[in-house]
Design a protein around this motif. Structure first.
Motif, PDB file in Angstrom:
ATOM      1  N   GLU A 172       1.089  -1.472   0.194  1.00  0.00           N
ATOM      2  CA  GLU A 172      -0.104  -0.030  -0.299  1.00  0.00           C
ATOM      3  C   GLU A 172       0.839   1.146  -0.143  1.00  0.00           C
ATOM      4  OE1 GLU A 172      -2.624   0.334   3.381  1.00  0.00           O
ATOM      5  OE2 GLU A 172      -3.790  -1.565   1.988  1.00  0.00           O
ATOM      6  N   LYS A 173       2.299   1.082   1.039  1.00  0.00           N
ATOM      7  CA  LYS A 173       2.888   2.002   0.584  1.00  0.00           C
ATOM      8  C   LYS A 173       3.491   2.901  -0.609  1.00  0.00           C
ATOM      9  CE  LYS A 173       4.911   3.137   4.880  1.00  0.00           C
ATOM     10  NZ  LYS A 173       6.076   2.559   6.428  1.00  0.00           N
ATOM     11  N   VAL A 174       3.915   1.324  -0.934  1.00  0.00           N
ATOM     12  CA  VAL A 174       4.853   1.747  -2.643  1.00  0.00           C
ATOM     13  C   VAL A 174       3.377   2.183  -3.534  1.00  0.00           C
ATOM     14  CG1 VAL A 174       5.503   0.571  -4.330  1.00  0.00           C
ATOM     15  CG2 VAL A 174       6.439   0.454  -2.332  1.00  0.00           C
ATOM     16  N   LEU A 175       2.281   1.456  -3.591  1.00  0.00           N
ATOM     17  CA  LEU A 175       0.971   1.956  -4.911  1.00  0.00           C
ATOM     18  C   LEU A 175       0.641   3.968  -4.316  1.00  0.00           C
ATOM     19  CD1 LEU A 175      -0.224   1.434  -6.660  1.00  0.00           C
ATOM     20  CD2 LEU A 175      -2.379   0.808  -5.344  1.00  0.00           C
ATOM     21  N   GLU A 176       1.029   3.977  -3.508  1.00  0.00           N
ATOM     22  CA  GLU A 176       0.500   5.459  -2.154  1.00  0.00           C
ATOM     23  C   GLU A 176       1.831   6.032  -3.302  1.00  0.00           C
ATOM     24  OE1 GLU A 176       0.421   7.874   1.244  1.00  0.00           O
ATOM     25  OE2 GLU A 176      -0.315   6.040   1.660  1.00  0.00           O
ATOM     26  N   GLU A 177       2.764   5.913  -3.435  1.00  0.00           N
ATOM     27  CA  GLU A 177       4.560   6.779  -3.763  1.00  0.00           C
ATOM     28  C   GLU A 177       3.566   6.659  -4.885  1.00  0.00           C
ATOM     29  OE1 GLU A 177       5.848   8.030  -1.870  1.00  0.00           O
ATOM     30  OE2 GLU A 177       7.666   8.521  -2.248  1.00  0.00           O
ATOM     31  N   MET A 178       3.951   5.993  -6.274  1.00  0.00           N
ATOM     32  CA  MET A 178       3.023   5.447  -7.382  1.00  0.00           C
ATOM     33  C   MET A 178       2.228   6.876  -7.653  1.00  0.00           C
ATOM     34  SD  MET A 178       3.594   1.272  -7.986  1.00  0.00           S
ATOM     35  CE  MET A 178       3.676   1.886  -9.310  1.00  0.00           C
ATOM     36  N   ARG A 179       1.175   6.220  -7.409  1.00  0.00           N
ATOM     37  CA  ARG A 179      -0.050   7.168  -7.326  1.00  0.00           C
ATOM     38  C   ARG A 179       0.608   8.940  -7.151  1.00  0.00           C
ATOM     39  NH1 ARG A 179      -4.083   3.638  -4.960  1.00  0.00           N
ATOM     40  NH2 ARG A 179      -5.247   1.956  -6.645  1.00  0.00           N
ATOM     41  N   LYS A 180       1.145   9.261  -6.648  1.00  0.00           N
ATOM     42  CA  LYS A 180       2.298  10.704  -6.131  1.00  0.00           C
ATOM     43  C   LYS A 180       2.762  10.843  -7.462  1.00  0.00           C
ATOM     44  CE  LYS A 180       2.475  10.656  -1.409  1.00  0.00           C
ATOM     45  NZ  LYS A 180       3.758  10.414  -0.423  1.00  0.00           N
ATOM     46  N   GLU A 181       3.725   9.349  -7.769  1.00  0.00           N
ATOM     47  CA  GLU A 181       4.769  10.014  -8.873  1.00  0.00           C
ATOM     48  C   GLU A 181       4.317  10.202 -10.394  1.00  0.00           C
ATOM     49  OE1 GLU A 181       7.642  11.244  -7.921  1.00  0.00           O
ATOM     50  OE2 GLU A 181       7.454  11.979  -6.146  1.00  0.00           O
ATOM     51  N   ILE A 182       3.199   8.838 -10.562  1.00  0.00           N
ATOM     52  CA  ILE A 182       2.914   8.692 -11.294  1.00  0.00           C
ATOM     53  C   ILE A 182       1.241   8.660 -12.030  1.00  0.00           C
ATOM     54  CG2 ILE A 182       2.659   6.472 -13.345  1.00  0.00           C
ATOM     55  CD1 ILE A 182       5.246   5.002 -12.294  1.00  0.00           C
ATOM     56  N   GLY A 183       1.106   9.103 -13.303  1.00  0.00           N
ATOM     57  CA  GLY A 183      -0.092   9.763 -13.593  1.00  0.00           C
ATOM     58  C   GLY A 183      -0.553   8.791 -14.186  1.00  0.00           C
ATOM     59  N   ASP A 184      -0.049   6.956 -14.235  1.00  0.00           N
ATOM     60  CA  ASP A 184      -1.316   6.073 -15.670  1.00  0.00           C
ATOM     61  C   ASP A 184      -2.033   5.593 -14.950  1.00  0.00           C
ATOM     62  OD1 ASP A 184       1.658   6.493 -16.689  1.00  0.00           O
ATOM     63  OD2 ASP A 184       1.907   4.563 -17.336  1.00  0.00           O
ATOM     64  N   GLY A 211      10.446   1.081   8.081  1.00  0.00           N
ATOM     65  CA  GLY A 211       9.469   0.434   7.093  1.00  0.00           C
ATOM     66  C   GLY A 211       9.614   2.322   6.046  1.00  0.00           C
ATOM     67  N   ASN A 212      10.607   3.400   6.330  1.00  0.00           N
ATOM     68  CA  ASN A 212      10.826   4.089   5.837  1.00  0.00           C
ATOM     69  C   ASN A 212      11.129   3.391   3.543  1.00  0.00           C
ATOM     70  OD1 ASN A 212      10.194   6.267   7.295  1.00  0.00           O
ATOM     71  ND2 ASN A 212      11.684   5.751   7.724  1.00  0.00           N
ATOM     72  N   ILE A 213      10.588   4.471   2.603  1.00  0.00           N
ATOM     73  CA  ILE A 213      10.762   3.251   1.747  1.00  0.00           C
ATOM     74  C   ILE A 213      11.490   4.692   0.743  1.00  0.00           C
ATOM     75  CG2 ILE A 213       9.264   2.275   1.811  1.00  0.00           C
ATOM     76  CD1 ILE A 213       7.318   3.838  -0.673  1.00  0.00           C
ATOM     77  N   LYS A 214      12.061   4.107  -0.078  1.00  0.00           N
ATOM     78  CA  LYS A 214      12.927   4.859  -1.320  1.00  0.00           C
ATOM     79  C   LYS A 214      12.888   3.960  -2.784  1.00  0.00           C
ATOM     80  CE  LYS A 214      17.101   7.781  -2.176  1.00  0.00           C
ATOM     81  NZ  LYS A 214      17.390   6.795  -3.450  1.00  0.00           N
ATOM     82  N   VAL A 215      12.236   4.666  -3.334  1.00  0.00           N
ATOM     83  CA  VAL A 215      11.544   4.450  -4.943  1.00  0.00           C
ATOM     84  C   VAL A 215      12.953   4.550  -5.896  1.00  0.00           C
ATOM     85  CG1 VAL A 215      10.112   3.744  -6.522  1.00  0.00           C
ATOM     86  CG2 VAL A 215       9.157   3.929  -3.924  1.00  0.00           C
ATOM     87  N   ILE A 216      12.826   3.289  -7.172  1.00  0.00           N
ATOM     88  CA  ILE A 216      14.137   3.679  -7.981  1.00  0.00           C
ATOM     89  C   ILE A 216      12.882   3.638  -9.496  1.00  0.00           C
ATOM     90  CG2 ILE A 216      15.936   3.059  -9.377  1.00  0.00           C
ATOM     91  CD1 ILE A 216      17.009   3.163  -6.615  1.00  0.00           C
TER      92      ILE A 216
END
Ligand SMILES: [Zn+2]
Length: 219
Positions: A172-184, A211-216
């Motif tokens: 869920e955390k990662v998906l949330e980050e994706m929604r912020k960064e990716i408009g698809d 539990g902090n994440i960093k996405v590449i």
């Protein structure tokens, strides 16, 4: 590779009838695609072998002419490690998929029970402290099974710390980050993070013990 025949032809390709080049054998290439998709789902080499044998997928017979010996794990591994299948000219699988498949082979994963695939971030989520990939761990309490990601190094008993985080929480955390960064659309419409979306967009997700994440991202 120029397409000219210089060495043993990889599975899924055949020598052209007239010219000194290799071309795709579409039926066998479908089998290659299946093997990759099973690998990306987290199946072990043994599980992949069972599936392809149960489907009667043709063995690369010319290597062992006289007897029917079935597939060996080494041959399946060889196919799944061959960069030719990620070559854009043939578009068998995407480069990102090839990369994750390579990681899956080192992780020795295995889909357990009735689940169809491993959790979305296996082979993508990395322990920030030691750099190992996180792997799944299931914990059963009072008849319910809970899934966690934990540090792969720790799971092998080789140190680091557990870095235990619930699969659902991290996804869920990662998906949330994706929604912020990716408009698809795909990212907005999905109900939860799927393996397909994770492989398509994420190169790595690094997680620290808090539990902090960093996405590449895949570029
Ligand atoms: Zn670690």
């Amino acid at each position: 590779m120029s397409g000219k025949i210089t060495e043993k032809i990889p599975y899924g390709f055949v020598k052209h009838e007239k010219y000194d080049v290799v071309v795709m054998d579409s039926e066998k290439m479908e089998s290659v695609k299946l093997m990759f998709s099973l690998c990306l789902d987290g199946m072990s080499l043994g599980q992949i072998k069972n599936v392809i044998e149960s489907q009667g997928i043709e063995y690369p017979a010319k290597y062992k002419k006289d007897k029917i010996v079935g597939w060996s794990l080494a041959e399946i591994r060889k196919i799944l490690s061959d960069p030719i299948y990620g070559d854009e000219r043939y578009s068998v699988i995407a480069k990102e998929e090839l990369e994750i498949a390579k990681r899956m082979l080192t992780l020795n994963t295995r889909v357990i029970g009735k689940r169809m695939e491993v959790s979305a971030l296996v082979g993508i989520a990395v322990c920030k402290e030691c750099g190992s990939f996180l792997v799944e761990k299931s914990v059963s309490t009072r008849g319910r099974t809970y899934l966690y990601y934990i540090c792969g190094k720790n799971k092998k008993g080789k140190g680091c710390s557990m870095h235990k985080i619930a699969v659902q929480e991290l996804d869920e955390k990662v998906l949330e980050e994706m929604r912020k960064e990716i408009g698809d659309r795909e990212v907005f419409r999905c109900k939860g993070l799927t393996r397909e979306i994770a492989i398509g967009y994420l190169k790595y997700v690094s997680i620290d013990s808090a539990g902090n994440i960093k996405v590449i991202w895949n570029t």
